[in-house]
Design an enzyme around this catalytic site. Structure first.
Site, short mmCIF file in Angstrom:
data_model
loop_
_atom_site.label_atom_id
_atom_site.label_comp_id
_atom_site.label_asym_id
_atom_site.label_seq_id
_atom_site.Cartn_x
_atom_site.Cartn_y
_atom_site.Cartn_z
N SER A 64 0.92 -44.64 32.46
CA SER A 64 1.52 -44.25 31.20
C SER A 64 1.97 -45.42 30.34
O SER A 64 2.15 -45.28 29.14
CB SER A 64 2.71 -43.32 31.44
OG SER A 64 3.69 -43.96 32.23
N LYS B 72 1.16 -32.39 27.66
CA LYS B 72 0.47 -33.47 26.93
C LYS B 72 -0.77 -32.90 26.23
O LYS B 72 -0.66 -32.33 25.16
CB LYS B 72 0.17 -34.62 27.89
CG LYS B 72 1.44 -35.29 28.39
CD LYS B 72 1.18 -36.42 29.33
CE LYS B 72 2.44 -37.20 29.66
NZ LYS B 72 3.52 -36.42 30.26
N HIS C 98 -2.13 -37.95 32.31
CA HIS C 98 -2.71 -38.60 31.13
C HIS C 98 -4.24 -38.58 31.15
O HIS C 98 -4.86 -39.17 30.26
CB HIS C 98 -2.20 -40.04 31.04
CG HIS C 98 -0.71 -40.14 30.91
ND1 HIS C 98 -0.07 -40.00 29.70
CD2 HIS C 98 0.25 -40.33 31.84
CE1 HIS C 98 1.24 -40.12 29.89
NE2 HIS C 98 1.45 -40.32 31.18
#
Length: 386
Positions: free
Chosen positions: A171, A231, A199
């Site tokens: 990240s 996300k 991610h």
């Protein structure tokens, strides 16, 4: 006699202020006023009308909250549907939805290890993984960042159950873990591989199916994934994906699942809506990667030190913690929100701006973002000690 049990907090506050590490909450308006390169809304789905409508419909039908833990009253047909859809989309046998990605990592690490086991954790892993290792009561070895050989060495010194854990995309700098090499190390040691794909989901793999799918590892017997719905899917919550027997084990043993209230129906509905959009518009994943590459290429051409992105995170180095804070503030004044990472959030001690390459950014917005970052960049002469 005075009674002041929290006086020590004042000393801690002064220490943080002196080090330039004070954090401040900044509530945002419902309508964004700034160009957003700070959030994790990689695919630009948080405000997508189909997804907000799905969230609202779920709240109207199932209520504002889940009403209890998943094992009591907090499981709905909607939760079960999301688990099936997540598992099918990402290529795993089964899935378990939790209240956050943080809770998912704690659940997986504590339930799949124990006092007589070994966890080998990458030095760059997210705080939720670090905390999961601490709570697991397992022996934990921290391996140098992205070094499968170090993981193999740690396994070789241990006799018993073992697990390697890593972010798929880290990240801070946005670099990807060497998943095929790590999987081979785990196979050789008869160890499990746990990958936090927070991610990677929505950005990597065919149509955004994630880093494990991209590496050909999804659905493997010894592979477990965790992810977040907050996300790329624009909602909230987390999940663990893996073999059905692993998921059943978590249902029976993972404390952050058993003793936590189930994910709110609106978040479940929103995530299901986002999966539908991603299935229908798989090009969003490639667009997020293209935007990241464009930001990196133009920022480095402007003379800034950026890290080549493997997914949708672009990291730009700052000369110091104070300089990073001022840089982010100057960007905000200029109409753009960026992330600001500094110690202790960064294990290498290097402060940086963290940019989100969203799939819905236009060419004009990319150009404006690069111009703003370059124009507000601190001079090296302004640097102080991080």
């Amino acid at each position: 006699m005075s009674f002041a049990p929290f006086d020590w907090i004042d000393a801690e506050a002064r220490r943080r202020a002196a080090a330039g590490l004070v954090r401040t909450l900044r509530p945002r308006d419902a309508e964004p006023e700034l160009l957003d390169l700070a959030s994790n809304d990689y695919l630009g789905l948080t405000r997508h009308p189909e997804i907000t409508a799905a969230a609202a419909a779920a709240a109207h039908r199932w209520g504002a909250g889940a009403t209890g833990s998943r094992l009591v009253t907090g499981s709905t047909a909607l939760h079960a549907e999301l688990e099936r859809e997540l598992a099918a989309f990402c290529g795993f046998e089964a899935a378990l939805v939790l209240s956050s990605g943080y809770a998912a990592n704690l659940a997986a690490l504590t339930a799949l290890s124990g006092r007589d086991s070994l966890i080998v954790s990458d030095a760059g892993n997210h705080a939720s993984i670090v905390d999961g290792c601490r709570l697991s009561r397992a022996e934990t070895a921290v391996a140098p960042h992205a070094e499968p050989e170090a993981v193999a060495k740690a396994f070789g010194a241990h006799d018993g159950r073992a697990l390697a854990v890593t972010d798929s995309v880290f990240s801070v700098d946005g670099d990807a873990a060497p998943l095929p090499a790590l999987a081979e190390v785990c196979r050789s040691a008869n160890a499990a591989l746990l990958v936090d794909d927070a991610h990677g989901l929505g950005v990597l793999g065919e149509g955004g199916r994630g880093a494990l799918a991209a590496a050909g590892l999804a659905g493997g017997d010894g592979v477990v994934a965790t992810l977040t719905l907050s996300k790329s899917l624009g909602s909230q919550g987390g999940a663990v994906l893996g073999p059905a027997r692993v998921i059943d084990h978590l249902v029976n043993t993972a404390r952050t699942f058993i003793f936590d209230t189930g994910l709110a129906p609106a978040a479940v509905g929103g995530a299901l809506g986002a999966l539908g959009v991603l299935r229908r518009e798989p090009e969003r994943a490639a667009r997020a990667r293209d935007v990241a590459t464009a930001l990196y290429t133009r920022l480095t051409a402007a003379g800034l030190e950026a890290v080549r992105p493997d997914a949708a995170v672009v990291s730009v180095r700052a000369p110091s913690a104070d300089a990073a804070v001022r840089w982010a503030a100057d960007c905000r004044t200029a109409g753009m929100a960026v992330g600001c990472f500094r110690p202790p959030s960064v294990p290498d001690g290097i402060s940086r701006l963290r940019l989100t390459a969203r799939a819905d950014l236009t060419e004009e917005q990319i150009t404006a973002a690069v111009a703003t970052i370059a124009a507000t960049a601190p001079r090296q002469a302004d640097a102080d000690v991080s």
